[in-house]
Design a protein around this motif. Structure first.
Motif, PDB file in Angstrom:
ATOM      1  N   GLY A   5      -3.301 -13.196 -12.504  1.00  0.00           N
ATOM      2  CA  GLY A   5      -2.120 -13.681 -14.193  1.00  0.00           C
ATOM      3  C   GLY A   5      -3.256 -15.202 -14.624  1.00  0.00           C
ATOM      4  O   GLY A   5      -3.906 -15.803 -13.890  1.00  0.00           O
ATOM      5  N   TYR A   6      -2.557 -15.336 -15.293  1.00  0.00           N
ATOM      6  CA  TYR A   6      -4.141 -16.513 -16.612  1.00  0.00           C
ATOM      7  C   TYR A   6      -2.487 -17.459 -17.175  1.00  0.00           C
ATOM      8  O   TYR A   6      -1.657 -16.858 -17.832  1.00  0.00           O
ATOM      9  CB  TYR A   6      -4.347 -16.050 -17.423  1.00  0.00           C
ATOM     10  N   LYS A   7      -3.049 -18.687 -16.269  1.00  0.00           N
ATOM     11  CA  LYS A   7      -1.969 -19.447 -17.467  1.00  0.00           C
ATOM     12  C   LYS A   7      -3.032 -20.129 -18.558  1.00  0.00           C
ATOM     13  O   LYS A   7      -3.935 -21.346 -18.144  1.00  0.00           O
ATOM     14  CB  LYS A   7      -1.472 -21.038 -16.478  1.00  0.00           C
ATOM     15  N   ALA A   8      -2.904 -20.890 -19.444  1.00  0.00           N
ATOM     16  CA  ALA A   8      -3.840 -21.142 -20.278  1.00  0.00           C
ATOM     17  C   ALA A   8      -3.840 -23.437 -20.006  1.00  0.00           C
ATOM     18  O   ALA A   8      -3.353 -23.555 -19.413  1.00  0.00           O
ATOM     19  CB  ALA A   8      -3.333 -21.498 -22.129  1.00  0.00           C
ATOM     20  N   GLN A   9      -5.399 -23.609 -20.063  1.00  0.00           N
ATOM     21  CA  GLN A   9      -5.541 -25.048 -19.912  1.00  0.00           C
ATOM     22  C   GLN A   9      -5.614 -25.697 -20.860  1.00  0.00           C
ATOM     23  O   GLN A   9      -6.135 -25.535 -22.107  1.00  0.00           O
ATOM     24  CB  GLN A   9      -7.105 -24.429 -19.031  1.00  0.00           C
ATOM     25  N   ARG A  10      -4.984 -26.858 -21.049  1.00  0.00           N
ATOM     26  CA  ARG A  10      -5.143 -27.338 -21.719  1.00  0.00           C
ATOM     27  C   ARG A  10      -6.416 -28.267 -22.398  1.00  0.00           C
ATOM     28  O   ARG A  10      -6.944 -28.784 -21.329  1.00  0.00           O
ATOM     29  CB  ARG A  10      -4.245 -28.840 -21.840  1.00  0.00           C
ATOM     30  N   SER A  11      -7.319 -28.262 -23.377  1.00  0.00           N
ATOM     31  CA  SER A  11      -8.528 -28.793 -23.252  1.00  0.00           C
ATOM     32  C   SER A  11      -8.674 -29.297 -24.469  1.00  0.00           C
ATOM     33  O   SER A  11      -8.556 -28.204 -25.800  1.00  0.00           O
ATOM     34  CB  SER A  11      -9.656 -27.079 -23.505  1.00  0.00           C
ATOM     35  N   GLY A  12      -8.770 -30.568 -25.049  1.00  0.00           N
ATOM     36  CA  GLY A  12      -9.741 -30.343 -26.592  1.00  0.00           C
ATOM     37  C   GLY A  12     -10.730 -30.107 -26.994  1.00  0.00           C
ATOM     38  O   GLY A  12     -10.435 -29.999 -28.605  1.00  0.00           O
ATOM     39  N   GLU A  13     -11.166 -29.808 -26.331  1.00  0.00           N
ATOM     40  CA  GLU A  13     -13.053 -28.698 -26.912  1.00  0.00           C
ATOM     41  C   GLU A  13     -12.207 -27.500 -26.801  1.00  0.00           C
ATOM     42  O   GLU A  13     -12.618 -26.668 -28.727  1.00  0.00           O
ATOM     43  CB  GLU A  13     -14.021 -28.760 -25.764  1.00  0.00           C
ATOM     44  N   ASP A  14     -11.665 -26.644 -26.298  1.00  0.00           N
ATOM     45  CA  ASP A  14     -10.862 -25.255 -27.248  1.00  0.00           C
ATOM     46  C   ASP A  14     -10.044 -25.356 -28.284  1.00  0.00           C
ATOM     47  O   ASP A  14     -10.536 -24.925 -29.186  1.00  0.00           O
ATOM     48  CB  ASP A  14     -10.569 -24.651 -26.056  1.00  0.00           C
ATOM     49  N   MET A  15      -9.523 -26.398 -28.306  1.00  0.00           N
ATOM     50  CA  MET A  15      -8.506 -26.733 -29.169  1.00  0.00           C
ATOM     51  C   MET A  15      -9.309 -26.783 -30.946  1.00  0.00           C
ATOM     52  O   MET A  15      -9.055 -26.494 -31.754  1.00  0.00           O
ATOM     53  CB  MET A  15      -7.590 -28.205 -29.320  1.00  0.00           C
ATOM     54  N   ALA A  16     -10.440 -27.122 -30.633  1.00  0.00           N
ATOM     55  CA  ALA A  16     -11.528 -27.733 -31.832  1.00  0.00           C
ATOM     56  C   ALA A  16     -11.688 -26.197 -31.867  1.00  0.00           C
ATOM     57  O   ALA A  16     -12.567 -25.562 -33.329  1.00  0.00           O
ATOM     58  CB  ALA A  16     -12.429 -29.067 -31.529  1.00  0.00           C
ATOM     59  N   ARG A  17     -12.533 -25.737 -31.024  1.00  0.00           N
ATOM     60  CA  ARG A  17     -12.954 -23.632 -31.214  1.00  0.00           C
ATOM     61  C   ARG A  17     -12.536 -23.363 -32.245  1.00  0.00           C
ATOM     62  O   ARG A  17     -12.363 -22.629 -33.048  1.00  0.00           O
ATOM     63  CB  ARG A  17     -13.162 -23.880 -29.530  1.00  0.00           C
ATOM     64  N   VAL A  18     -10.887 -22.748 -31.417  1.00  0.00           N
ATOM     65  CA  VAL A  18      -9.836 -22.291 -32.016  1.00  0.00           C
ATOM     66  C   VAL A  18      -9.111 -22.993 -33.570  1.00  0.00           C
ATOM     67  O   VAL A  18      -9.404 -22.074 -34.881  1.00  0.00           O
ATOM     68  CB  VAL A  18      -8.288 -22.939 -31.849  1.00  0.00           C
ATOM     69  N   LEU A  19      -9.374 -23.724 -34.102  1.00  0.00           N
ATOM     70  CA  LEU A  19      -9.334 -24.590 -34.997  1.00  0.00           C
ATOM     71  C   LEU A  19     -10.775 -24.100 -36.904  1.00  0.00           C
ATOM     72  O   LEU A  19     -10.209 -24.242 -37.033  1.00  0.00           O
ATOM     73  CB  LEU A  19      -8.897 -26.123 -35.673  1.00  0.00           C
ATOM     74  N   GLN A  20     -12.019 -24.489 -35.559  1.00  0.00           N
ATOM     75  CA  GLN A  20     -13.015 -23.666 -36.542  1.00  0.00           C
ATOM     76  C   GLN A  20     -12.724 -22.513 -37.004  1.00  0.00           C
ATOM     77  O   GLN A  20     -13.512 -22.479 -38.065  1.00  0.00           O
ATOM     78  CB  GLN A  20     -13.764 -24.189 -35.712  1.00  0.00           C
ATOM     79  N   LEU A  21     -12.696 -22.126 -35.655  1.00  0.00           N
ATOM     80  CA  LEU A  21     -12.514 -20.122 -35.742  1.00  0.00           C
ATOM     81  C   LEU A  21     -11.098 -20.411 -37.025  1.00  0.00           C
ATOM     82  O   LEU A  21     -11.841 -18.884 -37.998  1.00  0.00           O
ATOM     83  CB  LEU A  21     -11.832 -18.980 -34.545  1.00  0.00           C
ATOM     84  N   VAL A  22     -10.413 -20.481 -37.342  1.00  0.00           N
ATOM     85  CA  VAL A  22      -9.417 -20.585 -38.186  1.00  0.00           C
ATOM     86  C   VAL A  22     -10.386 -21.086 -39.489  1.00  0.00           C
ATOM     87  O   VAL A  22      -9.987 -20.064 -40.626  1.00  0.00           O
ATOM     88  CB  VAL A  22      -8.177 -21.183 -38.284  1.00  0.00           C
ATOM     89  N   ALA A  23     -10.562 -21.911 -39.758  1.00  0.00           N
ATOM     90  CA  ALA A  23     -11.293 -22.948 -40.646  1.00  0.00           C
ATOM     91  C   ALA A  23     -12.723 -21.887 -41.034  1.00  0.00           C
ATOM     92  O   ALA A  23     -12.571 -22.375 -42.402  1.00  0.00           O
ATOM     93  CB  ALA A  23     -12.421 -24.247 -40.436  1.00  0.00           C
ATOM     94  N   ASP A  24     -13.312 -21.400 -40.105  1.00  0.00           N
ATOM     95  CA  ASP A  24     -14.451 -20.456 -40.967  1.00  0.00           C
ATOM     96  C   ASP A  24     -13.597 -19.008 -41.146  1.00  0.00           C
ATOM     97  O   ASP A  24     -14.975 -18.569 -41.882  1.00  0.00           O
ATOM     98  CB  ASP A  24     -14.994 -20.309 -39.640  1.00  0.00           C
TER      99      ASP A  24
END
Length: 331
Positions: free
Chosen positions: A275-294
Motif C-alpha cells: 500500500g502507499y500513502k502520499a507523503q507531504r512535501s513542499g519540494e514535490d509540490m513545486a515539482r508538480v506545479l512546474q510540470l503543469v507550468a511546462d
C-alpha cells in the motif's frame, strides 16, 4: 496585505460528527488559526476535494482517527480539507512573504475555510503560468501520482495494468506512465468504462496503450500475465483486477485500507501487495506545479463549487464518475 488588518473570524465548513455529506455545516464566526514558528497563514482561494475527504467524513481511516483524537474527544468541531492554494497574508518563515501565491498538501485538515495555517516546509510558490484554481486542485493528486510512480519502481519492458485511470490521481498517473512508455518501453493496459476511455483521449494518445479492459461488461478479465497492477480503487474492483497478473507479480494499492484484502485474494498467485500513502512535501509540490507550468501534465478540473455548496460537491465526488478533479472556490 499588511496594510489591511486581518479579520478575527472566518467562514468555514465544520463537522461535529461523522456521517453523510449533510454533517458538514458552512458557517461564519469561526476562529482564524494562530500562527506558530515556521508557519504561514494563507488566505485560501481554492481547496481541492479528494476521496480521502469523504472517507474521513464517514469516520474511516487515519484522517478520521486524527479528528476523533484531537477534536471530537475534546468536544471540538473539525474542518476537513487537505488541498489548498491561496495568498500568504502572514508569515513566520523566511521562505515566504506576504502577497505570494502558494499551494500545499496538509494532512492537518483545515482547508475547507477562508484561512489556514501551514508549515512552511509543505508550501510551494505557484508559477505565474499556473492559476490558483489549478494549484488548489493539484496538491493531493499531484504529489500522490508523482510519488506513486516512483514507489512502484516500474522496470523497463514491464507490463503495467492501472484501474481508474481517469479519476483525480489516475488522470495524472496515466500521463506519467505514458512518459515511461516512451522512455522505458513499458506496456500499459487500462481498466475503465467506455465513457472514461473516451475521455482519456483528451489527455493521452490511447493508441500507445497495450490494451483496454471494460469493467462494465460481465466477461472475465483476460489473463494478461502482467507484471504489475496499480490499483486506485481497492475492494472488489481491486480483487477482480488481480486475474490479469502473472504469478509473483506486484500490486501497488493507493487506498491502503485494502492491502489485507488484496493480499488474501492474491495468495494463490504469490502476489506481492504493497500500500502507499502520499507523503507531504513542499519540494514535490513545486515539482508538480512546474510540470503543469511546462505543459508536461494536463490537469482536468471537472467542476468548481462555492465553498458554501460543499455538501453538493461531496455528493458529486462520491458518485465516482468524475473525470479529473472537483474543486471548491473559497470566496
Amino acid at each position: 496585505m499588511s496594510n489591511h488588518p486581518l479579520p478575527t473570524s472566518q467562514h468555514a465548513v465544520l463537522i461535529r460528527e461523522f456521517g453523510e455529506p449533510e454533517v458538514m455545516k458552512y458557517q461564519d464566526g469561526v476562529a482564524i488559526p494562530e500562527l506558530q514558528d515556521s508557519q504561514v497563514l494563507v488566505k485560501i482561494a481554492y481547496a481541492g476535494i479528494n476521496p480521502v475527504d469523504y472517507k474521513t467524513r464517514q469516520g474511516k481511516g487515519w484522517g478520521a482517527d486524527n479528528i476523533r483524537k484531537e477534536k471530537f474527544d475534546n468536544d471540538q468541531p473539525a474542518i476537513l480539507g487537505f488541498d489548498m492554494a491561496g495568498q500568504v497574508v502572514k508569515s513566520n518563515s523566511d521562505q515566504f512573504s506576504e502577497g505570494e501565491q502558494v499551494a500545499a498538501l496538509s494532512f492537518n485538515s483545515g482547508c475547507y475555510a477562508e484561512y489556514v495555517v501551514i508549515d512552511a516546509k509543505l508550501l510551494a510558490k505557484v508559477p505565474n503560468s499556473v492559476t490558483l484554481e489549478q494549484a488548489g486542485a493539484l496538491p493531493c493528486i499531484g504529489q500522490t501520482a508523482l510519488q506513486f510512480v516512483e514507489f512502484a519502481d516500474i522496470e523497463a519492458g514491464e507490463h503495467v495494468v492501472i484501474n481508474a485511470p481517469a479519476g483525480g490521481v489516475g488522470h495524472l498517473l496515466i500521463q506519467l506512465l505514458m512518459d515511461k512508455i516512451a522512455q522505458d518501453n513499458i506496456k500499459v493496459t487500462v481498466i475503465c468504462s467506455p465513457e472514461k476511455y473516451a475521455k482519456l483521449e483528451q489527455i493521452i494518445d490511447t493508441s500507445k496503450l497495450t490494451g483496454w479492459i471494460d469493467y462494465t461488461k460481465d466477461d472475465a478479465f483476460p489473463d494478461l500475465q502482467a507484471d504489475m497492477l496499480l490499483d486506485l480503487v481497492g475492494d472488489e474492483a481491486g480483487v477482480r483486477a488481480l486475474s490479469v497478473l502473472r504469478s509473483g507479480a506486484r500490486v501497488n494499492v493507493l487506498p491502503t485500507i485494502w492491502v489485507d484484502k488484496l493480499k488474501e485474494a492474491g495468495q494463490e498467485k504469490n502476489l506481492a501487495v504493497a500500500g502507499y500513502k502520499a507523503q507531504r512535501s513542499g519540494e514535490d509540490m513545486a515539482r508538480v506545479l512546474q510540470l503543469v507550468a511546462d505543459g508536461k501534465l494536463t490537469l482536468i478540473i471537472q467542476q468548481v463549487y462555492p465553498l458554501s455548496e460543499v455538501v453538493t460537491a461531496h455528493h458529486a465526488l462520491q458518485q465516482g464518475d468524475a473525470f479529473g478533479k472537483i474543486v471548491l472556490k473559497v470566496d
